[in-house]
Design a protein around this motif. Structure first.
Motif, PDB file in Angstrom:
ATOM      1  N   LYS A  89      36.539 112.897  -4.122  1.00 43.59           N
ATOM      2  CA  LYS A  89      35.533 113.839  -4.633  1.00 43.59           C
ATOM      3  C   LYS A  89      34.135 113.282  -4.407  1.00 43.59           C
ATOM      4  CE  LYS A  89      34.198 116.626  -8.654  1.00 43.59           C
ATOM      5  NZ  LYS A  89      33.081 117.101  -7.917  1.00 43.59           N
ATOM      6  N   HIS A 135      33.291 113.715  -0.712  1.00 46.18           N
ATOM      7  CA  HIS A 135      33.007 115.120  -0.414  1.00 46.18           C
ATOM      8  C   HIS A 135      31.657 115.532  -0.997  1.00 46.18           C
ATOM      9  CE1 HIS A 135      33.375 119.529  -0.681  1.00 46.18           C
ATOM     10  NE2 HIS A 135      34.063 119.391   0.428  1.00 46.18           N
ATOM     11  N   ASP A 136      31.414 115.172  -2.252  1.00 41.50           N
ATOM     12  CA  ASP A 136      30.155 115.548  -2.897  1.00 41.50           C
ATOM     13  C   ASP A 136      28.947 114.954  -2.177  1.00 41.50           C
ATOM     14  OD1 ASP A 136      31.632 116.957  -4.754  1.00 41.50           O
ATOM     15  OD2 ASP A 136      31.319 115.521  -6.395  1.00 41.50           O
ATOM     16  N   LYS A 137      29.054 113.708  -1.736  1.00 40.44           N
ATOM     17  CA  LYS A 137      27.942 113.078  -1.016  1.00 40.44           C
ATOM     18  C   LYS A 137      27.678 113.792   0.307  1.00 40.44           C
ATOM     19  CE  LYS A 137      27.348 108.488  -2.800  1.00 40.44           C
ATOM     20  NZ  LYS A 137      26.015 108.849  -3.274  1.00 40.44           N
ATOM     21  N   VAL A 161      28.250 116.941   0.969  1.00 38.25           N
ATOM     22  CA  VAL A 161      27.613 118.225   0.643  1.00 38.25           C
ATOM     23  C   VAL A 161      26.155 117.999   0.245  1.00 38.25           C
ATOM     24  CG1 VAL A 161      27.661 120.193  -0.950  1.00 38.25           C
ATOM     25  CG2 VAL A 161      29.793 119.369   0.089  1.00 38.25           C
ATOM     26  N   GLU A 162      25.893 116.947  -0.539  1.00 37.66           N
ATOM     27  CA  GLU A 162      24.509 116.623  -0.918  1.00 37.66           C
ATOM     28  C   GLU A 162      23.640 116.358   0.301  1.00 37.66           C
ATOM     29  OE1 GLU A 162      24.650 113.267  -3.559  1.00 37.66           O
ATOM     30  OE2 GLU A 162      25.820 114.387  -5.045  1.00 37.66           O
ATOM     31  N   PRO A 212      30.484 122.834   2.348  1.00 32.45           N
ATOM     32  CA  PRO A 212      31.718 122.267   1.785  1.00 32.45           C
ATOM     33  C   PRO A 212      32.901 122.235   2.749  1.00 32.45           C
ATOM     34  CG  PRO A 212      30.645 123.639   0.156  1.00 32.45           C
ATOM     35  CD  PRO A 212      29.881 123.825   1.444  1.00 32.45           C
TER      36      PRO A 212
END
Length: 183
Positions: A120, A123-125, A127-128, A133
């Motif tokens: 997670k 993935h979040d990094k 997207v940031e 996504p």
């Protein structure tokens, strides 16, 4: 964290990279570190505690590495591909989360939760940094899958070929990278 606890975690991480959660015992870790098994239990009462602590530390170290590299390279795809390529070329050749992730349904809940948190975070990094996504998922799947296959066939060029094509077809996310440099 004490030097002994760090050495225990280091030994456990090496063994998890090679054999997953079932690839180590407290007795083996104690022998690797040169301490008694009771010392391992003192620092980490259960195998689950030790494995979860190792993955939690690995997640933090990976996040720090990515942040540092993003300060030097504006293309997040190149940063992530390079980071996992570095893992492939390390002594143990595998990301412990990729190894554990393959058997996450059979892991103790606290270990599975840390492995999920690692992916997670990745993935979040992404997207940031500006990847949609779906593209973040595709990149993460490509680099982890290429890492596994390259190790399975003992051919590093598999990783390079898979990721080279991926990076050729993707454009960097310049707005996020530019904003980072302005900070």
């Amino acid at each position: 964290m004490s030097d002994v606890a760090a050495a225990i975690m280091d030994a456990a991480e090496r063994r998890m990279r090679r054999g997953g959660f079932n690839g180590f015992s407290f007795r083996e870790i104690a022998a690797d570190v040169g301490v008694k098994s009771s010392s391992v239990h003192y620092h980490f009462p259960t195998k689950e505690d030790l494995a979860a602590a190792v993955i939690k530390r690995y997640t933090a170290e990976t996040a720090e590495l990515i942040e540092r590299e993003l300060g030097k390279e504006s293309n997040p795809i190149k940063v992530w591909v390079k980071a996992f390529r570095g893992t492939l070329h390390s002594q143990d050749r595998m990301c412990p989360c990729a190894v554990l992730g393959a058997s996450s349904q059979d892991l103790p809940p606290e270990v599975a939760a840390e492995v999920k948190r690692f992916f997670k975070m990745c993935h979040d990094k992404l997207v940031e940094e500006g990847l949609p996504p779906d593209e973040a998922s595709q990149l993460l799947s490509t680099i982890t899958g290429a890492l596994v296959v390259a190790n399975a066939v003992n051919d590093f060029s598999v990783y390079d070929n898979a990721t080279r094509e991926f990076t050729k077809s993707k454009k960097p996310a310049p707005m996020k990278a530019a904003a980072r440099r302005l900070k």
